[in-house]
Design a protein around this motif. Structure first.
Motif, mmCIF file in Angstrom:
data_model
loop_
_atom_site.group_PDB
_atom_site.id
_atom_site.type_symbol
_atom_site.label_atom_id
_atom_site.label_comp_id
_atom_site.label_asym_id
_atom_site.label_seq_id
_atom_site.Cartn_x
_atom_site.Cartn_y
_atom_site.Cartn_z
ATOM 1 N N GLN A 7 14.771 4.346 -2.287
ATOM 2 C CA GLN A 7 14.962 5.594 -1.689
ATOM 3 C C GLN A 7 13.966 6.637 -1.982
ATOM 4 O O GLN A 7 13.306 7.203 -1.070
ATOM 5 C CB GLN A 7 16.372 6.192 -1.805
ATOM 6 C CG GLN A 7 16.741 7.519 -1.009
ATOM 7 C CD GLN A 7 17.052 7.264 0.633
ATOM 8 O OE1 GLN A 7 16.416 6.229 1.150
ATOM 9 N NE2 GLN A 7 17.911 7.846 1.204
ATOM 10 N N LYS A 8 13.673 6.554 -3.286
ATOM 11 C CA LYS A 8 12.681 7.566 -3.937
ATOM 12 C C LYS A 8 11.275 7.079 -3.489
ATOM 13 O O LYS A 8 10.477 8.131 -3.048
ATOM 14 C CB LYS A 8 12.586 7.477 -5.477
ATOM 15 C CG LYS A 8 11.499 8.284 -5.962
ATOM 16 C CD LYS A 8 11.319 7.911 -7.340
ATOM 17 C CE LYS A 8 10.245 8.521 -7.997
ATOM 18 N NZ LYS A 8 10.008 8.294 -9.434
ATOM 19 N N GLU A 51 -1.654 8.045 -5.692
ATOM 20 C CA GLU A 51 -0.514 8.849 -6.286
ATOM 21 C C GLU A 51 0.743 7.871 -6.007
ATOM 22 O O GLU A 51 1.796 7.955 -7.001
ATOM 23 C CB GLU A 51 -0.407 9.953 -5.749
ATOM 24 C CG GLU A 51 0.685 10.975 -5.964
ATOM 25 C CD GLU A 51 0.517 11.451 -7.361
ATOM 26 O OE1 GLU A 51 1.646 11.807 -7.939
ATOM 27 O OE2 GLU A 51 -0.480 11.355 -8.099
ATOM 28 N N TYR A 52 1.180 7.289 -5.039
ATOM 29 C CA TYR A 52 2.255 6.751 -4.373
ATOM 30 C C TYR A 52 2.475 5.537 -5.762
ATOM 31 O O TYR A 52 3.393 5.475 -6.184
ATOM 32 C CB TYR A 52 1.919 6.166 -3.180
ATOM 33 C CG TYR A 52 3.242 5.400 -2.603
ATOM 34 C CD1 TYR A 52 4.432 6.099 -2.338
ATOM 35 C CD2 TYR A 52 3.172 3.986 -2.163
ATOM 36 C CE1 TYR A 52 5.627 5.309 -2.097
ATOM 37 C CE2 TYR A 52 4.281 3.389 -1.788
ATOM 38 C CZ TYR A 52 5.469 4.029 -1.590
ATOM 39 O OH TYR A 52 6.449 3.370 -1.210
ATOM 40 N N VAL A 53 1.508 4.648 -5.801
ATOM 41 C CA VAL A 53 1.523 3.530 -6.793
ATOM 42 C C VAL A 53 1.916 4.135 -8.051
ATOM 43 O O VAL A 53 2.680 3.679 -8.915
ATOM 44 C CB VAL A 53 0.269 2.906 -6.770
ATOM 45 C CG1 VAL A 53 0.440 1.703 -7.622
ATOM 46 C CG2 VAL A 53 0.183 2.106 -5.229
ATOM 47 N N GLU A 54 1.154 5.173 -8.691
ATOM 48 C CA GLU A 54 1.568 5.734 -9.892
ATOM 49 C C GLU A 54 2.837 6.024 -10.112
ATOM 50 O O GLU A 54 3.385 5.881 -11.013
ATOM 51 C CB GLU A 54 0.602 6.932 -10.126
ATOM 52 C CG GLU A 54 0.603 7.527 -11.608
ATOM 53 C CD GLU A 54 -0.071 8.774 -11.913
ATOM 54 O OE1 GLU A 54 0.131 9.775 -12.102
ATOM 55 O OE2 GLU A 54 -1.426 8.501 -11.392
ATOM 56 N N GLN A 55 3.500 6.869 -8.979
ATOM 57 C CA GLN A 55 4.714 7.188 -9.184
ATOM 58 C C GLN A 55 5.716 6.102 -8.859
ATOM 59 O O GLN A 55 6.997 6.376 -9.641
ATOM 60 C CB GLN A 55 5.080 8.605 -8.243
ATOM 61 C CG GLN A 55 4.336 9.502 -8.603
ATOM 62 C CD GLN A 55 4.888 10.812 -7.698
ATOM 63 O OE1 GLN A 55 5.951 10.826 -7.619
ATOM 64 N NE2 GLN A 55 3.795 11.794 -7.633
ATOM 65 N N GLY A 57 5.472 2.604 -8.937
ATOM 66 C CA GLY A 57 4.837 1.272 -9.376
ATOM 67 C C GLY A 57 4.212 0.375 -8.465
ATOM 68 O O GLY A 57 4.708 0.299 -7.322
ATOM 69 N N GLN A 58 3.409 -0.289 -9.086
ATOM 70 C CA GLN A 58 2.546 -1.389 -7.934
ATOM 71 C C GLN A 58 3.667 -2.233 -7.216
ATOM 72 O O GLN A 58 3.315 -2.665 -6.055
ATOM 73 C CB GLN A 58 1.718 -2.095 -8.903
ATOM 74 C CG GLN A 58 0.913 -3.187 -7.943
ATOM 75 C CD GLN A 58 -0.128 -2.260 -6.934
ATOM 76 O OE1 GLN A 58 -0.862 -1.385 -7.504
ATOM 77 N NE2 GLN A 58 0.070 -2.776 -5.594
ATOM 78 N N SER A 62 4.130 -2.448 -3.354
ATOM 79 C CA SER A 62 3.335 -3.651 -2.618
ATOM 80 C C SER A 62 4.354 -4.408 -1.902
ATOM 81 O O SER A 62 4.103 -5.351 -0.874
ATOM 82 C CB SER A 62 2.641 -4.417 -3.497
ATOM 83 O OG SER A 62 1.552 -3.752 -4.051
ATOM 84 N N SER A 63 5.626 -4.182 -2.372
ATOM 85 C CA SER A 63 6.538 -5.200 -1.647
ATOM 86 C C SER A 63 7.461 -4.385 -0.612
ATOM 87 O O SER A 63 8.287 -4.952 0.037
ATOM 88 C CB SER A 63 7.558 -5.623 -2.757
ATOM 89 O OG SER A 63 8.063 -4.779 -3.547
#
Length: 82
Positions: A7-8, A51-55, A57-58, A62-63
């Motif tokens: 959700q986040k 920014e999205y990946v940093e917050q 997680g990869q 990606s999934s």
């Protein structure tokens, strides 16, 4: 209360894309009109993706389809451009 990570991630993706619309409404209109939305927003999308990946997680980034869904729903106005 602990927020569901999915959700986040979904909310964050939508917030980041919404920010692009707020700050670049004319660019969006031009890109929609000319069919160049992905090219015009390339830099903003890359910066927001980082920014999205940093917050979130990869792995989460990606999934899940949240990022692409937000791009298509919000930036592309429902078209599947991304």
């Amino acid at each position: 209360m602990v927020q569901d990570p999915k959700q986040k991630a979904r909310r964050l993706a939508r917030a980041l894309i919404s920010d692009m619309l707020v700050y670049h409404p004319d660019k969006r209109m031009q890109g929609t009109r000319d069919g160049t939305l992905p090219q015009l927003f390339k830099d903003e999308i890359e910066k927001s993706w980082l920014e999205y990946v940093e917050q979130v997680g990869q792995e989460m980034a990606s999934s899940t389809p949240f990022w692409t869904d937000a791009l298509n729903e919000l930036l592309a106005g429902g078209q599947k451009l991304f």
